[in-house]
Design a protein around this motif. Structure first.
Motif, PDB file in Angstrom:
ATOM      1  N   SER A  25       0.813  -1.224   0.000  1.00 18.54           N
ATOM      2  CA  SER A  25       0.000   0.000   0.000  1.00 18.54           C
ATOM      3  C   SER A  25       0.844   1.271   0.000  1.00 18.54           C
ATOM      4  N   ASP A  55      -1.513  15.322  12.449  1.00 17.44           N
ATOM      5  CA  ASP A  55      -1.990  13.935  12.458  1.00 17.44           C
ATOM      6  C   ASP A  55      -0.836  13.004  12.797  1.00 17.44           C
ATOM      7  N   GLY A  58       2.580   8.661   8.838  1.00 14.97           N
ATOM      8  CA  GLY A  58       2.026   7.795   7.812  1.00 14.97           C
ATOM      9  C   GLY A  58       2.280   8.407   6.450  1.00 14.97           C
ATOM     10  N   GLY A  60       0.579  10.381   4.683  1.00 17.97           N
ATOM     11  CA  GLY A  60       0.218  11.786   4.555  1.00 17.97           C
ATOM     12  C   GLY A  60       1.342  12.733   4.912  1.00 17.97           C
ATOM     13  N   GLN A 110      -6.179  11.147   5.747  1.00 17.60           N
ATOM     14  CA  GLN A 110      -6.629  10.227   4.712  1.00 17.60           C
ATOM     15  C   GLN A 110      -7.368  10.968   3.597  1.00 17.60           C
ATOM     16  N   ASP A 111      -8.183  11.948   3.985  1.00 21.67           N
ATOM     17  CA  ASP A 111      -8.866  12.763   2.973  1.00 21.67           C
ATOM     18  C   ASP A 111      -7.850  13.561   2.166  1.00 21.67           C
ATOM     19  N   TRP A 112      -6.805  14.015   2.835  1.00 16.79           N
ATOM     20  CA  TRP A 112      -5.729  14.748   2.165  1.00 16.79           C
ATOM     21  C   TRP A 112      -5.112  13.874   1.074  1.00 16.79           C
ATOM     22  N   LEU A 113      -4.858  12.609   1.392  1.00 19.97           N
ATOM     23  CA  LEU A 113      -4.299  11.695   0.400  1.00 19.97           C
ATOM     24  C   LEU A 113      -5.285  11.442  -0.733  1.00 19.97           C
ATOM     25  N   ASP A 114      -6.570  11.289  -0.398  1.00 17.64           N
ATOM     26  CA  ASP A 114      -7.578  11.039  -1.422  1.00 17.64           C
ATOM     27  C   ASP A 114      -7.711  12.228  -2.367  1.00 17.64           C
TER      28      ASP A 114
END
Length: 486
Positions: A25, A55, A58, A60, A110-114
């Motif tokens: 991943s 955050d 990870g 991000g 996670q939204d930042w990555l999306d």
């Protein structure tokens, strides 16, 4: 020289190699650059003047770091574990920032990555911004008021060039990092692993069993821990095998020699590295190499064996001096204040500018000395020194002796106010699981090595010690717990 150059080199040199995250991943170097450029577009469209990251570590985090670099604004990783009032106060220092993390008005990581997979990419600002801040890191909290350390692109790139060879890692190598994103080691590991071509995996919340399992399952070859983590790994009962791990670096806080010796005996085939650095110096400035560790074990010379308690010798490009109270450099073996200079040394604080002397040297506020071969020995912070009857006593010296006791897993020594002596020496110890100890016998154990004036007058047993997430002891909190004024 700026951070985007490092990512461009990686993407052009080994773009299909997974460079951050797990095998299944993670992001390749090309994917990381693409995500960072799209993140930069989000920042530019909002007119933000910084990216505040609140955050956990990870995928991000490196995306945010390089997105900030492409956009020509600083990354500001904040300690998300702070209370709401403290965290809000730090965020208020950056009112125009794009915030990544939980909370009102922020974009979760996670939204930042999306989002960065669907936004148009952004071309970097014009070259020549290597002297703008790349990262602002707030000190870890051992003082009451955090200071923002400004690390410029030129500082960080100089550190990378002075410590890592480009594409020097094999495509099967992986590094494991267990420090939070608001620590300088997290920033340094992202850029050095990228430049070397080594896949970087993060374990945000350290657990020794989980750490060992991840090392084995992900084929980790290089890892970084703080000394308290190393001690906890050594205390694991059961399988302590390390799979493909070849190099284990430790740093961030003083490492007791007894812990390091046990690690060398437990994993004799492992290459150990001790690294010493500060946020203000863009991470590591001195290293005790694997060969240094092997030389210690092979030698009967007490002068050589003592080097296990050192942090090694300065990196190329780092100038280091030990100075006395009058500012004059001291000779080998004479303790004093550690001063450093070099292109990687920022020594700059938000609102205060660079804190260097006329020759460009920065006062680390750490005490230490150099032996005749240039090995640096750290004696602790100057404000940690205990003054008992006009004698200066280094807590680290006493702590190292107490850590040699087989029942002790952690220790803190501080000075408390005393009408007769000025300060009296006290110690708090943490016992290994299942162990018991007689406190008077423990004092006798310390006295057998230390003279009476350095033996703690009081020793207490605590379940844990107040340490930061990166293992640094917060001595003022130890004093508080003893019920004495700071």
């Amino acid at each position: 020289m700026n951070l985007t150059m490092l990512l461009d080199m990686a993407a052009d040199g080994f773009g299909d190699r997974v460079i951050v995250g797990t095998r299944t991943s993670g992001l390749t170097a090309v994917a990381l650059r693409d995500a960072a450029q799209r993140g930069a577009r989000l920042v530019a469209d909002r007119g933000a003047d910084a990216i505040v990251y609140t955050d956990v570590n990870g995928l991000g985090f490196p995306v945010a770091m390089f997105a900030a670099a492409y956009a020509g604004v600083p990354l500001v990783p904040l300690n998300y574990r702070l209370g709401a009032e403290q965290l809000d106060a730090l965020r208020a220092r950056h009112p125009g920032a794009f915030v990544v993390g939980p909370g009102a008005g922020a974009l979760p990581a996670q939204d930042w990555l999306d989002v960065t997979t669907s936004t148009d990419p952004f071309d970097a600002v014009e070259p020549g911004y290597e002297d703008i801040p790349a990262v602002v890191i707030y000190t870890s909290g051992t003082t009451s008021e955090p200071k923002g350390v400004l690390l410029r692109h030129s500082n960080l790139v100089s550190y990378v060039f002075g410590s890592v060879e480009f594409a020097s890692a094999g495509d099967d190598e992986a590094a494991l990092m267990s420090v939070p994103p608001y620590h300088i080691a997290a920033v340094a590991n992202v850029i050095t692993s990228l430049y070397a071509g080594r896949r970087l995996i993060t374990l945000e919340r350290f657990d020794p069993q989980e750490w060992l399992a991840l090392v084995r399952s992900e084929g980790v070859t290089n890892a970084l821990v703080v000394p308290t983590m190393l001690a906890r790994l050594l205390d694991v009962r059961g399988d302590r095998s390390l799979g493909r791990l070849r190099t284990l670096a430790y740093g961030g806080a003083p490492a007791p020699s007894s812990v390091v010796r046990k690690a060398l005996e437990t994993w004799p085939d492992l290459d150990f590295v001790n690294a010493y650095g500060l946020t203000e110096t863009s991470s590591t400035i001195a290293v005790l190499t694997p060969q240094d560790h092997r030389d210690v074990l092979a030698s009967q010379d007490p002068f050589v064996r003592a080097r296990l308690g050192s942090v090694g010798r300065p990196l190329p490009g780092v100038q280091l001096e030990i100075r006395g109270p009058d500012g004059v450099p001291l000779g080998s073996g004479v303790p004093g204040r550690i001063w450093v200079a070099g292109d990687q040394v920022s020594a700059e604080y938000a609102g205060k500018g660079r804190q260097v002397d006329e020759r460009g040297f920065f006062d680390t506020r750490d005490e230490g000395f150099l032996d005749e071969d240039g090995y640096l020995f750290i004696g602790g912070r100057t404000d940690d020194t205990i003054i008992r009857g006009a004698e200066n006593v280094a807590p680290a010296e006493i702590e190292d002796v107490l850590m040699r006791h087989p029942a002790i897993s952690d220790v803190a020594v501080v000075g408390l106010p005393d009408e007769q002596w000025g300060q009296r020496i006290v110690a708090a110890v943490v016992l290994r699981e299942g162990e018991e100890v007689d406190l008077e016998q423990l004092r006798d154990f310390a006295r057998s090595t230390l003279r009476g004036s350095k033996t703690p007058e009081e020793i207490v047993i605590w379940s844990d010690l107040p340490r930061t997430e990166t293992g640094k002891l917060v001595r003022r909190h130890v004093v508080d717990r003893f019920g004495a004024p700071v």
